[in-house]
Design a protein around this motif. Structure first.
Motif, short mmCIF file in Angstrom:
data_model
loop_
_atom_site.label_atom_id
_atom_site.label_comp_id
_atom_site.label_asym_id
_atom_site.label_seq_id
_atom_site.Cartn_x
_atom_site.Cartn_y
_atom_site.Cartn_z
N HIS A 17 7.14 -25.51 46.49
CA HIS A 17 7.36 -24.75 47.72
C HIS A 17 6.64 -25.46 48.86
CE1 HIS A 17 9.16 -20.83 46.62
NE2 HIS A 17 8.62 -21.07 45.44
N THR A 18 7.30 -25.49 50.01
CA THR A 18 6.60 -25.93 51.21
C THR A 18 5.67 -24.79 51.63
OG1 THR A 18 8.24 -25.03 52.72
CG2 THR A 18 8.57 -27.33 51.98
N THR A 19 4.77 -25.08 52.54
CA THR A 19 3.88 -24.04 53.04
C THR A 19 4.70 -22.92 53.67
OG1 THR A 19 2.13 -25.66 53.40
CG2 THR A 19 1.92 -23.56 54.56
N THR A 20 5.72 -23.28 54.43
CA THR A 20 6.55 -22.28 55.09
C THR A 20 7.31 -21.42 54.09
OG1 THR A 20 6.77 -23.67 57.05
CG2 THR A 20 8.42 -21.94 56.76
N SER A 21 7.91 -22.03 53.07
CA SER A 21 8.66 -21.24 52.09
C SER A 21 7.72 -20.36 51.27
CB SER A 21 9.53 -22.12 51.19
OG SER A 21 8.75 -22.91 50.33
N LEU A 22 6.52 -20.84 51.00
CA LEU A 22 5.52 -20.04 50.30
C LEU A 22 5.10 -18.84 51.16
CD1 LEU A 22 3.80 -19.80 47.72
CD2 LEU A 22 2.08 -21.21 48.86
N ALA A 23 4.86 -19.10 52.43
CA ALA A 23 4.48 -18.03 53.36
C ALA A 23 5.59 -16.97 53.44
CB ALA A 23 4.20 -18.61 54.75
N HIS A 36 -4.39 -20.12 50.82
CA HIS A 36 -4.25 -19.79 49.40
C HIS A 36 -3.96 -21.05 48.59
CE1 HIS A 36 -4.79 -15.53 49.64
NE2 HIS A 36 -3.76 -15.35 50.46
N ALA A 37 -3.07 -21.88 49.10
CA ALA A 37 -2.73 -23.13 48.40
C ALA A 37 -3.96 -24.03 48.29
CB ALA A 37 -1.59 -23.85 49.11
N ALA A 38 -4.76 -24.09 49.35
CA ALA A 38 -5.98 -24.91 49.33
C ALA A 38 -6.97 -24.40 48.28
CB ALA A 38 -6.62 -24.93 50.71
N ALA A 39 -7.11 -23.09 48.17
CA ALA A 39 -8.01 -22.52 47.17
C ALA A 39 -7.52 -22.82 45.76
CB ALA A 39 -8.15 -21.02 47.38
N LEU A 40 -6.21 -22.70 45.55
CA LEU A 40 -5.65 -23.02 44.24
C LEU A 40 -5.80 -24.50 43.92
CD1 LEU A 40 -2.44 -20.79 44.42
CD2 LEU A 40 -4.46 -20.41 42.98
N ARG A 41 -5.60 -25.34 44.92
CA ARG A 41 -5.78 -26.79 44.74
C ARG A 41 -7.23 -27.11 44.40
NH1 ARG A 41 -3.80 -28.10 49.23
NH2 ARG A 41 -5.72 -28.35 50.39
N SER A 42 -8.16 -26.49 45.11
CA SER A 42 -9.58 -26.71 44.87
C SER A 42 -9.99 -26.30 43.45
CB SER A 42 -10.39 -25.91 45.90
OG SER A 42 -11.76 -26.07 45.68
N ALA A 43 -9.31 -25.28 42.91
CA ALA A 43 -9.60 -24.81 41.55
C ALA A 43 -8.83 -25.60 40.49
CB ALA A 43 -9.24 -23.33 41.44
N GLY A 44 -8.02 -26.56 40.93
CA GLY A 44 -7.26 -27.39 40.00
C GLY A 44 -5.99 -26.73 39.48
N MET A 45 -5.56 -25.63 40.13
CA MET A 45 -4.39 -24.91 39.66
C MET A 45 -3.11 -25.25 40.41
SD MET A 45 -5.86 -21.17 38.68
CE MET A 45 -7.19 -20.95 39.85
N THR A 47 -1.19 -28.55 43.07
CA THR A 47 -1.26 -29.86 43.74
C THR A 47 -0.51 -29.74 45.07
OG1 THR A 47 0.76 -30.64 42.68
CG2 THR A 47 -1.32 -31.16 41.58
N THR A 48 -0.85 -30.63 45.97
CA THR A 48 -0.20 -30.66 47.27
C THR A 48 0.23 -32.09 47.56
OG1 THR A 48 -1.53 -28.83 48.08
CG2 THR A 48 -0.53 -30.24 49.75
N THR A 49 1.46 -32.24 48.02
CA THR A 49 2.01 -33.55 48.37
C THR A 49 2.49 -33.49 49.80
OG1 THR A 49 2.76 -33.80 46.09
CG2 THR A 49 3.69 -35.31 47.72
N ARG A 50 2.13 -34.48 50.59
CA ARG A 50 2.56 -34.55 51.98
C ARG A 50 3.59 -35.66 52.13
NH1 ARG A 50 1.01 -32.95 56.94
NH2 ARG A 50 -0.86 -31.92 56.21
N ALA A 51 4.68 -35.33 52.82
CA ALA A 51 5.71 -36.31 53.16
C ALA A 51 6.03 -36.10 54.64
CB ALA A 51 6.95 -36.13 52.31
N THR A 56 4.23 -29.95 50.38
CA THR A 56 4.80 -29.25 49.24
C THR A 56 3.72 -28.97 48.22
OG1 THR A 56 6.91 -30.38 49.60
CG2 THR A 56 6.59 -29.36 47.46
N HIS A 57 3.72 -27.76 47.69
CA HIS A 57 2.73 -27.33 46.71
C HIS A 57 3.43 -27.04 45.40
CE1 HIS A 57 0.29 -26.67 50.30
NE2 HIS A 57 1.31 -25.97 50.78
N GLN A 58 2.74 -27.31 44.29
CA GLN A 58 3.29 -27.01 42.97
C GLN A 58 2.14 -26.72 42.01
OE1 GLN A 58 6.14 -29.81 41.47
NE2 GLN A 58 6.79 -28.41 39.86
#
Length: 72
Positions: A17-23, A36-45, A47-51, A56-58
């Motif tokens: 999901h992109t940040t917008t679609s997640l929102a 929320h995505a940053a907190a999940l990323r920080s906990a290792g749950m 990933t975030t990819t920038r293009a 995009t988060h997964q």
């Protein structure tokens, strides 16, 4: 760590999901979804990819384990 909205985000991130679609799916602002995505990323749950300007988060394998262990 995992409140209702963050758990819902983690469940949604089974698919990218992109940040917008997640929102939009969570009915929150882009800034809140990003937080929320940053907190999940920080906990290792997650990933975030920038293009370019798109982010995009997964969910990661750890995130999948956490979702599977959580009661429905």
């Amino acid at each position: 760590m995992l409140g209702r909205t963050r758990l819902d985000a983690l469940r949604l991130l089974a698919e990218p999901h992109t940040t917008t679609s997640l929102a939009n799916a969570l009915h929150v602002s882009n800034a809140t979804a990003s937080s929320h995505a940053a907190a999940l990323r920080s906990a290792g749950m997650a990933t975030t990819t920038r293009a370019g300007r798109s982010v995009t988060h997964q969910r990661t394998a750890l995130g999948t384990l956490v979702v599977g262990a959580w009661p429905p």
